[in-house]
Design an enzyme around this catalytic site. Structure first.
Site, PDB file in Angstrom:
ATOM      1  N   GLU A 161       0.853  -1.193   0.000  1.00  0.00           N
ATOM      2  CA  GLU A 161       0.000   0.000   0.000  1.00  0.00           C
ATOM      3  C   GLU A 161       0.889   1.243   0.000  1.00  0.00           C
ATOM      4  OE1 GLU A 161      -2.120  -0.936   3.574  1.00  0.00           O
ATOM      5  OE2 GLU A 161      -2.772  -2.836   2.700  1.00  0.00           O
ATOM      6  N   GLU A 204      -4.040  -6.809   2.870  1.00  0.00           N
ATOM      7  CA  GLU A 204      -2.824  -7.423   3.401  1.00  0.00           C
ATOM      8  C   GLU A 204      -2.752  -8.926   3.128  1.00  0.00           C
ATOM      9  OE1 GLU A 204      -4.678  -5.221   4.991  1.00  0.00           O
ATOM     10  OE2 GLU A 204      -3.318  -3.537   5.287  1.00  0.00           O
ATOM     11  N   TYR A 228      -0.974  -4.024  11.314  1.00  0.00           N
ATOM     12  CA  TYR A 228      -1.871  -4.604  10.308  1.00  0.00           C
ATOM     13  C   TYR A 228      -1.380  -5.945   9.783  1.00  0.00           C
ATOM     14  CZ  TYR A 228      -3.327   0.120  10.939  1.00  0.00           C
ATOM     15  OH  TYR A 228      -3.702   1.293  11.535  1.00  0.00           O
ATOM     16  N   HIS A 281      -0.733   2.282  15.956  1.00  0.00           N
ATOM     17  CA  HIS A 281       0.541   2.627  15.312  1.00  0.00           C
ATOM     18  C   HIS A 281       1.659   2.519  16.331  1.00  0.00           C
ATOM     19  CE1 HIS A 281      -2.471   4.400  12.650  1.00  0.00           C
ATOM     20  NE2 HIS A 281      -1.593   4.185  11.691  1.00  0.00           N
TER      21      HIS A 281
END
Ligand SMILES: Cc1ncc(C[n+]2csc(CCOP(=O)(O)OP(=O)(O)O)c2C)c(N)n1
Length: 813
Positions: free
Chosen positions: A514, A545, A571, A612
């Site tokens: 991505e 993914e 992710y 994150h």
């Protein structure tokens, strides 16, 4: 006669003759005498009928073998025979299959499996000469072909028919299928690869993929179909629609109860991308051959993917040996299945079209039955004889060395009396007998036990990783060099210069993910490189993914070197299933016959917020045994790890430090050469009072703490493990512990995660407990994820003050 059957007429014959015999007659003149053609056609049909009968007998006898206890579990392809002989006609050299456990007929028809081998797998024969798909590691009907040789070199896959190893998780074959098909697109478009003749014929291969109708409910299926509709890669997906997923009918599985209806919006139209969709009947031999002849050619030539919804398929024996379908199918369905059994329908069609007499068919059927019986017996003999030899030798040694102990003689007799012994029976009999003997008395028996234990352990344990010259652990260690006045640049720039050089020198490398193409990834590692090396090698993908992983898997199986990106470590969970079930088991489940050297690149550890900042390393290393897991502390180290992986055939995950891209690093002069050895920790600070073991971003916290502790007069030795899989293979950490007698493991995973793993390795495997003066400790993140913002991070992840506090406590203990 049923109106649905294709009755033979001249026009129909002509169309079908060409559909059926085109492959073997490619070099013949066009106007072949009709009679000659008819004979060829007839023989082709009867050959297919014979394979169908053989396959059906295999299913029937296979089930009996399980029910009689000779095998543990059986799953068979009965009901799918006719569709699969049709499909196999168009499977050419260079093509790949990514399928599931129903495809025995396809394997027989393609010449890639024999009935004897099928039974060897049913019996779990660990001798790869007998069971060439997995050496007894996989359940029956889980197929594979050899793709790499003992040195780890790729075989001539462009000139063989290739089967990527099946896996049991439903739909798990889909992401890999996408990658196998996509590799053809890569080979077609990247002209520099056209001399790799053993890997591809300029991309003219098709990937044949099979899936059950119920498994199309999995997200894997939908993500793959969407991705291939976008990518336009040569993928042929066959859905074997027998109406059920074990007991659950398709009205509970699929919108409108029809996968072709549900997918209709993806149908390719003039001027759009998308997929071609065909509906076939699983009993209609001629109709399937006719459609597939033109459809597969179209896929091969235009790289337009297609879905073949093969309906009206039956399951004569139900789902598997685990139960009977009479429990959940209505009487009406059961009698419909009997009537519409594909072999019965094919037989009727043959007779109706005067392709054979009744007598001829009966002969084919009888021969099939006896052939399968003989194959089965031969497989059983091959499986049992070596074990019987072990039993004989063990029994004779037990008697010879029993030394008058009656229990041992009894054990020997009991072992001898087992009709269908297994290896474990032999080992158990010897082990329990040795326990009753004086130590040292039974040397022959003990030696035999050791010999059996070691050879059998190897049989079942080997090949988790590459063991030959392409093992990542055998890559030569080359240090990073620095020129005088080497520039100091941002971490992302180190990577960027490396990838630039890598793509200029290695044509097998591709990178995708991505935001990786146009903008060069979210941290600019690939900035400007798509422009330089083209969209075929460095490209953006959809947010998917799972299939990004599949794309990498298929490409790597076909000898390419994909670097597939998961944008943030948080992710990775979306892509973890194919890494765990497929990548990490490929080499093992094929007993070393396939390798899948994917490099999964991601970035993680502490930054901001719940998604994150993740560092779920315990989860990852427990899911990925069979891959290497690299946790570099900076980008220079990361590059050494990329180089190590690229020289090996082992798959690896590299987790760059999310907060490290803008930290300054000195640029090495030999970016393409230097390697970081796996499983070799590096001591980044020497000290005497305590050993602190860590990795990745947390290491910087530790180093800060060490400076403060130094001022307090505490001298810390800091060790960067560098790779969690493998972990400190030479036991360097315990050497440090011998010196300091105190040890602290620090990471930012949850409590009991990777720090507990490191703790266990050093305490148990390295015997570290012997050198402790105070209790060993772990310092980890909290069980919850960090709240957003710097304070969220501070209170959830270990920080400098925490390290100082814990070390001081340990010093005072
Ligand atoms: C991920 C996953 N979930 C559940 C199972 C258990 N399971 C094995 S086969 C099967 C049904 C599959 O049905 P279908 O896709 O229609 O294929 P068929 O067996 O009918 O050919 C299920 C639920 C599994 N193997 N993997």
């Amino acid at each position: 006669m049923n109106a649905n059957l294709n009755i033979f007429n001249k026009e129909y014959l002509k169309r079908n003759i060409f559909a059926l015999i085109k492959p073997p007659m490619e070099n013949q003149e066009a106007d072949i005498q009709e009679e000659v053609t008819f004979d060829i056609f007839r023989n082709e049909v009867l050959k297919d009928y014979k394979i169908c009968c053989i396959s059906r007998e295999t299913s029937l006898l296979g089930r009996k073998e399980v029910l009689s206890g000779k095998a543990k579990f059986g799953i068979f392809g009965d009901g799918k025979e006719v569709a699969q002989v049709a499909m196999a006609k168009f499977f050419k050299n260079g093509d790949f299959r990514s399928g599931y456990y129903r495809d025995q007929t396809f394997m027989f028809a393609s010449g890639l499996a024999t009935v004897e081998q099928f039974f060897s797998q049913l019996y779990a024969d660990p001798d790869i000469k007998n069971e060439p798909f997995s050496a007894g590691r996989q359940m029956n009907a889980h197929f594979a072909t050899k793709m790499v040789d003992e040195n780890g070199d790729w075989l001539d896959l462009a000139n063989t028919k290739n089967i990527s190893a099946d896996i049991a998780p439903t739909g798990g074959q889909m992401p890999r299928a996408l990658g196998l098909a996509f590799a053809s697109k890569f080979f077609r478009n990247v002209k520099e690869t056209h001399d790799l003749k053993e890997l591809s014929n300029n991309g003219n291969e098709v990937c044949f993929c099979t899936i059950g109708d119920a498994s199309t409910s999995e997200g894997h299926f939908w993500e793959t179909m969407n991705a291939v509709g976008v990518l336009q890669a040569p993928l042929a997906v066959f859905v074997w629609d027998d109406g059920y997923g074990i007991s659950v009918p398709k009205i509970y599985q699929t919108t409108k109860g029809s996968i072709s209806e549900a997918l209709a919006g993806m149908q390719k139209q003039d001027g759009t991308n998308g997929i071609d969709i065909y509906k076939l009947k699983g009993w209609d031999y001629a109709g399937m051959c006719e459609t597939l002849a033109h459809a597969i050619t179209r896929i091969r030539e235009t790289h337009t993917p297609a879905l073949f919804h093969v309906e009206e398929i039956t399951q004569p024996q139900g789902h598997s040996t685990s139960g009977s379908h009479e429990r959940y199918k209505l009487e009406e369905r059961l009698s419909w299945e009997k009537e519409w059994d594909c072999i019965k329908q094919m037989r009727t069609w043959i007779l109706a079209n005067n392709l054979a007499e009744e007598e001829e068919l009966v002969t084919i059927e009888e021969n099939a039955a006896s052939f399968v019986k003989e194959s089965k017996q031969s497989a059983w003999k091959n499986y049992l004889n070596p074990i019987k030899e072990m039993v004989a030798k063990a029994v004779s040694l037990l008697h010879a060395e029993a030394n008058g102990i009656p229990q041992i003689k009894r054990t020997a007799d009991e072992l001898n009396a087992i009709r269908e012994p297994q290896r474990r029976d032999v080992l158990k009999a010897i082990a329990t007998s040795l326990d009753q003997m004086d130590k040292g008395a039974a040397s022959g028996l003990k030696n035999y036990f050791d010999e059996l234990y070691s050879s059998n352990t190897k049989l079942y344990d080997a090949h988790l990783y590459n063991e030959g010259p392409k093992s990542a652990l055998k890559v030569a260690v080359i240090a990073a060099n620095y020129d005088n006045g080497a520039p100091i640049v941002n971490g992302y720039e180190v990577l960027n210069r490396y990838f630039d050089q890598l793509f200029a020198t290695n044509k097998k490398v591709a990178a995708f993910g991505e935001d990786l193409g146009q903008i060069g990834d979210v941290n600019q590692g690939f900035s400007g490189l798509q422009e330089k090396f083209g969209r075929d090698r460095i490209f953006d993908t959809g947010i998917r993914e799972l299939t990004i992983m599949g794309q990498a898997i298929g490409m790597a199986l076909r000898g390419l070197r994909p670097i597939a990106e998961i944008q943030y470590l948080d992710y990775l969970l979306y892509g973890l299933q194919p890494l765990s079930d497929d990548v990490a088991t490929t080499h093992f489940r094929t007993a070393g016959q396939q390798s899948v050297p994917v490099i999964i690149r991601t970035r993680g550890h502490r930054l901001e917020g719940i998604w994150h900042s993740g560092s779920p390393m315990g989860m990852i290393i427990n899911a990925l045994r069979g891959m290497y897991v690299c946790v570099p502390r900076n980008m220079v180290q990361a590059i050494g790890m990329y180089n190590t992986l690229l020289q090996s055939n082992d798959p690896g995950l590299i987790i760059e430090c999310l907060n490290g891209y803008r930290l300054k690093e000195k640029l090495p002069s030999n970016l393409l050469e230097y390697t970081v050895p796996f499983g070799i920790p590096e001591t980044v600070n020497q000290g005497d009072d305590i050993t602190i073991v860590s990795y990745g971003s947390t290491l910087r916290i530790v180093i800060e703490a060490v400076d403060s502790l130094q001022k307090l007069g505490i001298s810390c030795e800091v060790i960067d493990v560098q790779t969690l899989l493998p972990f400190d293979i030479n036991h360097l950490i315990v050497e440090s512990l011998k010196k300091t007698s105190r040890i602290l493991f620090v990471d930012e995973d949850v409590p009991g995660g990777a720090a507990a793993y490191m703790f266990n390795k050093v305490m148990e495997e390295q015997g570290g407990y012997r050198y402790l003066d105070v209790s060993p400790r772990t310092l980890t993140g909290k069980a919850h994820r960090p709240g957003y913002g710097s304070d969220g991070d501070y209170f959830a992840k270990p920080n400098t003050e925490d390290v100082v506090r814990v070390v001081k406590e340990m010093m005072e203990e």
